[in-house]
Write an enzyme that holds these catalytic residues in place. Sequence first.
Site: not given
Ligand code: NAD
Length: 272
Positions: A46, A51, A76, A109
Amino acid sequence: TIQGSVTLHNGVKMPQLGFGVFKVKNGSETVESVKKALEAGYRHIDTAAIYGNEEGVGQAIRESGIPREELFITSKVWNTEQGFEKTLQAYEDSLKRLGTEYLDLYLIHWPGTDKYIDTWKALEKLYTDSRVRAIGVSNFHVHHLENLMNHTELKPVINQIELHPRLSQLEIREYCKKHDIKVEAWGPLGQGNLINEPTINHIADKHGKTAAQVMIRWHLQNDIVVIPKSVTPSRIVENTQVFDFELSLDEMNQIDSLNLGERYGTNPDENL
Ligand code: NAD
């Protein structure tokens, strides 16, 4: 590869667990983490134009040697590229940066204000021209979905929204279910904020799993597509080890009860 897929309402299959790359720096950080994810078995990535790492994702895919048709790639269209002509161009630009002929899923997005109808018409054209396998939206509230469906032909296959145990999004989930629109969770771990949450950790200990694994499992058992992000190789792997245990109904309910309607990200009605 990782188990489990959902079937979108147009018949396309999508791996239920994907790898998110928000905030992963373009260049070696993206290339290395996406390659690690592909090695760990993820087949769904994704990304988004905003990004700034579509080139890195593309490079990782090419270097992995995995045939394109075995992968599911989402990108997106960013807010500033909304509108019919601009969106058509934004799609070509994303393809070029990714070095691919097509996307599996292209999303609006954020809804923004009024342009998302014209933006959607561009996505409909890309879809009917067979340039993209599926089209959907992100950060759409029920009122955005209703307005979209009242003014356009095709219904989105998916709505990607902030969703985690503190923001369980019951209203949107129910609406989407009724309309056969899948729900995809971004920030599924509360962007890292929920890793130390006591109830989740208590459940994790009982299963010999981590809090992250329990949260990912909660999404999977709720029929939600989930795309956790990490750049740490051990966590990239850890986040895939979620198919060898099951949360009981009682544990699912305990996690449901953590909902406070609390966002870590922006409310779509305020991101205009
Ligand atoms: P997430 O909830 O996936 O959290 C990621 C964070 O959690 C990492 O940076 C790390 O600090 C921690 N983490 C991950 N795995 C872990 C583990 N096993 N143990 C401990 N800590 C851990 O947050 P995100 O990255 O914001 O969301 C996931 C994905 O969703 C993004 O990478 C992106 O692709 C998408 N996204 C989309 C939008 C949108 O507006 N459509 C917005 C934000 C994110």
